[in-house]
Every structure is written in structure tokens, then in C-alpha cells.
Design a protein around this motif. Sequence first.
Motif, short mmCIF file in Angstrom:
data_model
loop_
_atom_site.label_atom_id
_atom_site.label_comp_id
_atom_site.label_asym_id
_atom_site.label_seq_id
_atom_site.Cartn_x
_atom_site.Cartn_y
_atom_site.Cartn_z
N ARG A 150 22.99 -37.09 -33.21
CA ARG A 150 22.28 -36.30 -34.27
C ARG A 150 21.12 -36.18 -34.21
O ARG A 150 20.36 -37.07 -33.39
CB ARG A 150 22.91 -36.87 -35.52
N VAL A 203 24.92 -41.61 -31.98
CA VAL A 203 25.75 -42.08 -33.11
C VAL A 203 26.78 -42.60 -32.88
O VAL A 203 27.41 -43.92 -33.28
CB VAL A 203 26.22 -40.64 -33.91
N TYR A 242 24.52 -32.39 -35.84
CA TYR A 242 25.48 -33.38 -35.13
C TYR A 242 25.97 -32.62 -33.74
O TYR A 242 26.46 -31.57 -33.90
CB TYR A 242 26.41 -33.84 -35.74
N TRP A 281 28.92 -38.69 -29.55
CA TRP A 281 28.33 -37.75 -30.56
C TRP A 281 26.88 -38.39 -30.85
O TRP A 281 26.71 -39.54 -30.80
CB TRP A 281 28.91 -37.87 -32.04
#
Length: 122
Positions: A38, A48, A93, A36
Motif C-alpha cells: 500500500r 502489507v 492498495y 499486497w
Amino acid sequence: QVQPVESGGGLVQAGDSLRLSCAASGRTFSGYAMGWFRQAPGKAREFVAGVGWSGDTYYGDSVKGRFAISRDNAKTTVYLQMNSLQPEDTAVYYCARRSGGRGYESANYDYWGQGTQVTVSS
């Protein structure tokens, strides 16, 4: 479908929790590490969290202790549980498949979703 699809974003208040989901095809998901990232307006894309095929996890310093990444291989889905959200967490995200190399670098991910917006108000 090759491209992962994120969902679960929305508008929440500071201190709230939110869980994001990222669905992918078996071809895209199976056997691969996922991550992930962002990005807030005017700022660089930030790592992330990442999860390996075997379930090992690692996090960016800004979210460690608050966020948790996990995956359900049977459902070909990766999750991001976000707790104690703050306005600084406001961003789009993205989830992506890791192609190789260092998991912290966005250049080492090949298939990206279109993102889901998370907005945290104070």
C-alpha cells in the motif's frame, strides 16, 4: 492478462471491514507467491501481506492481527481481508506477483496491478 487487477476498495468508517480481491491470469498466478502493498500520498510504498504458493502467510507489523491474506488457486485470485480499519490504513492498495528474493521488498515483485483506493474516515 499479465497484469493483476485489484477490486473491492472504497470508503468506510473507522472500525469497519473490507475485503480486497486481486484477479490474475493463470500464467501470472499459478506457482507464484503473491503480495499486497500500500502507498499513501507522500509516503513510501509499504509491505502489507504476502502469501506463498502453498498458502503460507506473513504480514507487516502495522497490520498483523487485523488483516488476513489468502488465495484461491482454482480462481487464480488472492484476497486481503481487512478488519478494524483505521484512518491510518487509507492508501492505494496494490497486489503483485513475487519474482524471487525477499518477500518484504517491492523490488522482488515483477507484475503489479494498478491499485484500488481504500479510504477510512473517523
